[in-house]
Scaffold this motif. Structure first.
Motif, PDB file in Angstrom:
ATOM      1  N   ALA A 131      24.433 -33.276   9.485  1.00 32.75           N
ATOM      2  CA  ALA A 131      25.172 -34.483   9.827  1.00 32.75           C
ATOM      3  C   ALA A 131      25.770 -35.102   8.577  1.00 32.75           C
ATOM      4  O   ALA A 131      25.180 -35.063   7.492  1.00 32.75           O
ATOM      5  N   VAL A 132      26.970 -35.647   8.717  1.00 30.26           N
ATOM      6  CA  VAL A 132      27.641 -36.396   7.661  1.00 30.26           C
ATOM      7  C   VAL A 132      27.746 -37.839   8.127  1.00 30.26           C
ATOM      8  O   VAL A 132      28.321 -38.116   9.193  1.00 30.26           O
ATOM      9  N   TRP A 133      27.191 -38.766   7.339  1.00 33.48           N
ATOM     10  CA  TRP A 133      27.172 -40.183   7.722  1.00 33.48           C
ATOM     11  C   TRP A 133      28.225 -40.933   6.918  1.00 33.48           C
ATOM     12  O   TRP A 133      28.268 -40.853   5.690  1.00 33.48           O
ATOM     13  N   GLN A 134      29.078 -41.632   7.653  1.00 34.58           N
ATOM     14  CA  GLN A 134      30.160 -42.370   7.029  1.00 34.58           C
ATOM     15  C   GLN A 134      30.240 -43.778   7.602  1.00 34.58           C
ATOM     16  O   GLN A 134      29.811 -44.031   8.738  1.00 34.58           O
ATOM     17  N   VAL A 135      30.807 -44.682   6.804  1.00 34.57           N
ATOM     18  CA  VAL A 135      31.111 -46.041   7.253  1.00 34.57           C
ATOM     19  C   VAL A 135      32.616 -46.201   7.207  1.00 34.57           C
ATOM     20  O   VAL A 135      33.243 -46.016   6.159  1.00 34.57           O
ATOM     21  N   ALA A 136      33.203 -46.509   8.365  1.00 34.36           N
ATOM     22  CA  ALA A 136      34.649 -46.678   8.476  1.00 34.36           C
ATOM     23  C   ALA A 136      34.967 -48.135   8.806  1.00 34.36           C
ATOM     24  O   ALA A 136      34.245 -48.776   9.576  1.00 34.36           O
ATOM     25  N   ARG A 137      36.036 -48.640   8.231  1.00 32.39           N
ATOM     26  CA  ARG A 137      36.489 -50.002   8.501  1.00 32.39           C
ATOM     27  C   ARG A 137      37.632 -49.969   9.499  1.00 32.39           C
ATOM     28  O   ARG A 137      38.623 -49.257   9.299  1.00 32.39           O
ATOM     29  N   VAL A 138      37.490 -50.751  10.564  1.00 35.48           N
ATOM     30  CA  VAL A 138      38.523 -50.845  11.602  1.00 35.48           C
ATOM     31  C   VAL A 138      39.057 -52.270  11.565  1.00 35.48           C
ATOM     32  O   VAL A 138      38.306 -53.229  11.765  1.00 35.48           O
ATOM     33  N   ASP A 139      40.359 -52.436  11.282  1.00 35.66           N
ATOM     34  CA  ASP A 139      40.915 -53.774  11.169  1.00 35.66           C
ATOM     35  C   ASP A 139      41.215 -54.359  12.543  1.00 35.66           C
ATOM     36  O   ASP A 139      41.002 -53.715  13.581  1.00 35.66           O
TER      37      ASP A 139
END
Length: 725
Positions: A160-168
């Motif tokens: 698994a690859v864990w990422q944090v994405a910002r959604v405006d």
């Protein structure tokens, strides 16, 4: 008292405090006095708002609390209210696991790959975001209407690859930030974002249950704390049981024991992972289902409803001590011929009864030790509190501690200067440490200013040389005695230095304004407002020079009622109007209005003008000249509201009388503002509509009237249109 001005390293502004290292300290630049203090504990017991189950708590920017129940309804609790208002909710909100309030909207994760944004008041759906290459695990506030999503994506080798994405707010998905150190699938279950320290905190289960800290830029894990370190049998509950106040605090709901529901509590951690305290959830009677927090409240949901905790300034009796620590950067004292290096540590602190202040220091002349400690203090890879602990445990420096205990002080006394001696320290480099501790039942202590003083001119220099020689001996009683005098007389020095500020009208406080005014013999009353007092003292010279004249009286009234146009009018009938004079061929006579004077018919004077049957002695109260009653009478008309009249009436006439000559009499009249303006086209004329009708003591008779209740009819019909009443 100190013989000369001392030099010091001073920490009181936000920029100066930022040069220090902190552990468990709360700071707020918006606070009037600034400084630092321990994190406030939460009051017990909490306020319970019962509903049929509660999930996904959130708090809006306006202070409104929202949560959903088991039936899919949404509950709102307005600030200051104790009863929530419920309403139906859209399906996405009614079944949300986590709601995030950011800006004026609510974000929810509806499905593993979908996000929705709703208005927080109407609940109208504004944006739907679909993620095709990953599953949403949890969401957190990103500020400015945006949301941060913790996303699990499939890696190239099945990991698994864990990422944090910002959604405006418009639904645009930014590039993801990868969190390295979590590789197993479904290992992470919740996360929060600490806005002030710019860190992510993730609740993970690999290789053991733990909280993981990551920088906001992503990359490798900064550090982790095993949940087992929080208690011998501590277990976190399942669900959205990790929360944050979006600044520096992390809240984790769990239990210590085999029965999680019976011993539930919330662990509070700071941005560096230090445990600040626990909050029991004994009123919830079930495992918590959600947690959220703001600056001034902690919110926990469960099967009974929502628990609301508020911070308090007094440590609860059943809580543990609260404390905070601050360590200065490396301080250096210059070379001196007399070998004096340091004088004392001085702190301005509010130290109530039940609290403790620890002042400690470490010093060295070794440049290698200094460089090593500087490297520890500047190591950005370590949290601030970890650096504090490493500095205080270094084996090459010895920390000397002075302990001071708090005492109750009157509110007017403010913060007290407290100090610890340093005059025996001969080393060049020094670090100062301040620690605040508040026990159960004590109010929170605080620090507003920290100073480390090094000598300029000392009182020791005023002693004979035979006594000054003792200063170089360690533990000198004489030097200690002089140090006590220097430290304990600083309040006297400050009072002397502040005398100029205390007697200046723009900076003097209430008691000093009263004292200055009475020194100068100004018209005065303690019931005056602060601004009125300042204005009178600022015009002291003008009032003294023009006392007994119209200019002095008008100057006083302008100080009491500033602004234009004037809210007062002074009329001296004798000076403004004068007595009527009959004109003739060469004399124009007087213009009206004027005073009519002269003898009365019963004036007792035997001359050619005596009238038989009319001449008599005057009755009691009668005057020989009718105009005498107007002489020396000053009429002052003041336009004031009913509230102002009630506040000013006890002292205004007395102040006016002090500005008049002894032979003059004042007549005070309270009028409306319109009555001060004449009908001449000059600066006193105000064009305006009649005032709105109202019932009050400042309504103007003849001007305030009720509107027409019906239309008027004339030969040409109605002159006004119909109105809806």
């Amino acid at each position: 008292m100190t013989a000369g001005e001392l030099r010091s390293y001073r920490f009181s502004t936000e920029a100066q405090w930022n040069a220090c290292l902190f552990e468990g300290a709360e700071r707020d630049p918006r606070r009037a006095k600034g400084g630092l203090w321990p994190y406030a504990p939460y009051a017990r017991p909490a306020t319970l708002h019962e509903t049929r189950g509660a999930h996904a708590p959130a708090a809006t920017r306006a202070g409104e609390i929202l949560w959903r129940d088991d039936a899919g309804g949404l509950h709102r609790l307005q600030p200051g209210d104790d009863t929530p208002v419920s309403s139906p909710a859209p399906t996405a909100i009614g079944h949300a696991r986590r709601m995030v309030a950011t800006g004026n909207c609510l974000w929810v994760a509806t499905q593993p790959r979908s996000l929705q944004r709703h208005e927080d008041d109407t609940l109208a759906r504004l944006v739907t975001v679909q993620l095709e290459d990953g599953e949403i695990v949890d969401i957190a506030s990103g500020g400015d209407g945006a949301v941060l999503a913790l996303i699990e994506r499939a890696g190239s080798e099945g990991e698994a690859v864990w990422q944090v994405a910002r959604v405006d707010g418009a639904g645009h998905v930014g590039e993801g930030v990868t969190l390295e150190g979590i590789s197993r699938k479904s290992a992470a279950s919740a996360f929060v974002f600490l806005r002030r320290s710019r860190r992510f905190v993730v609740l993970a289960a690999e290789p053991q249950p733990r909280l993981c800290w990551f920088p906001a830029e992503g990359g490798r894990m900064s550090f982790a704390i095993a949940l087992g370190a929080m208690g011998p049998c501590f277990k976190a509950f399942e669900g959205a049981v990790l929360g944050s106040d979006s600044r520096d605090l992390v809240f984790l709901a769990g239990a210590d024991g085999a029965n999680p529901g019976g011993e539930a509590f919330v662990v509070i951690l700071d941005a560096d992972g230090n445990r600040l305290g626990d909050v029991p959830l004994d009123r919830l009677d079930s495992p918590p289902t959600g947690i959220a927090a703001t600056r001034d409240r902690l919110i926990v949901t469960g099967s009974r409803g929502l628990l609301r905790f508020s911070p308090v300034e007094t440590v609860p009796e059943d809580a543990a001590d609260v404390q905070c620590t601050v360590v200065t950067p490396t301080l250096q004292s210059p070379e001196r011929e007399d070998q004096r290096r340091w004088l004392r540590i001085e702190v301005r602190a509010g130290l109530p009864a039940g609290s403790t202040l620890e002042l400690s220091f470490a010093a060295t002349d070794d440049s290698e030790v200094r460089d090593r400690l500087n490297a520890i203090a500047s190591d950005a890879s370590l949290p601030s509190s970890h650096r504090v602990q490493k500095l205080r445990s270094d084996p090459d420096v010895r920390w000397v501690k002075t302990v001071l205990h708090g005492a109750d002080r009157a509110p007017t006394e403010g913060v007290a200067p407290l100090s610890a001696p340093l005059f025996d320290v001969r080393e060049r480099y020094l670090w100062a440490c301040v620690r605040l501790i508040a026990g159960p039942g004590a109010r929170l202590p605080s620090i507003s200013e920290l100073s480390v003083l090094y000598p300029g001119r000392s009182l020791m220099e005023d002693l004979p040389a035979i006594y000054r020689r003792d200063e170089a001996q360690p533990g000198s009683f004489l030097r200690g005695l002089v140090g006590v005098l220097e430290a304990t007389t600083q309040g006297i020095d400050e009072n002397i230095a502040s005398l100029g500020r205390r007697v200046h009208p723009s900076t003097a406080e209430g008691p000093w304004l009263d004292l200055i005014a009475r020194w100068l013999g100004l018209p005065w009353d303690d019931g005056l407002g602060v601004q009125q007092k300042r204005a009178i003292v600022e015009r002291a010279e003008e009032l003294a020079m023009a006392r007994g004249a119209r200019e002095g009286l008008e100057a006083l009234l302008e100080a009491l009622m500033p602004g234009t146009p004037r809210r007062f009018r002074v009329t001296d009938a004798t000076a403004d109007l004068g007595f009527a004079i009959v004109g003739g061929e060469e004399c124009a006579g007087s213009a009206l209005p004027a005073l009519l004077g002269g003898s009365t018919p019963w004036t007792a004077e035997l001359d050619a003008r005596a009238v038989l049957g009319a001449m008599r002695l005057p009755c009691p109260g009668q005057r020989d000249d009718a105009a005498v009653q107007f002489a020396g009478r000053i009429r002052i008309e003041v336009a004031a509201s009913a509230e102002e009249r009630e506040a000013w009436q006890p002292w205004l006439l007395a102040l006016i009388t002090e500005m008049l000559p002894l032979t003059a009499r004042a007549q005070l009249r309270w009028v409306g503002a319109r009555s001060l303006h004449g009908d001449r086209l000059d600066g006193t004329l105000t064009l305006g509509v009649d005032p709105e009708p109202h019932l009050g003591t400042d309504a103007i008779t003849g001007l305030a009237r009720l509107p027409e209740s019906r239309t008027r009819l004339s030969r040409s019909g109605s002159d006004v249109g119909p109105r809806l009443r």
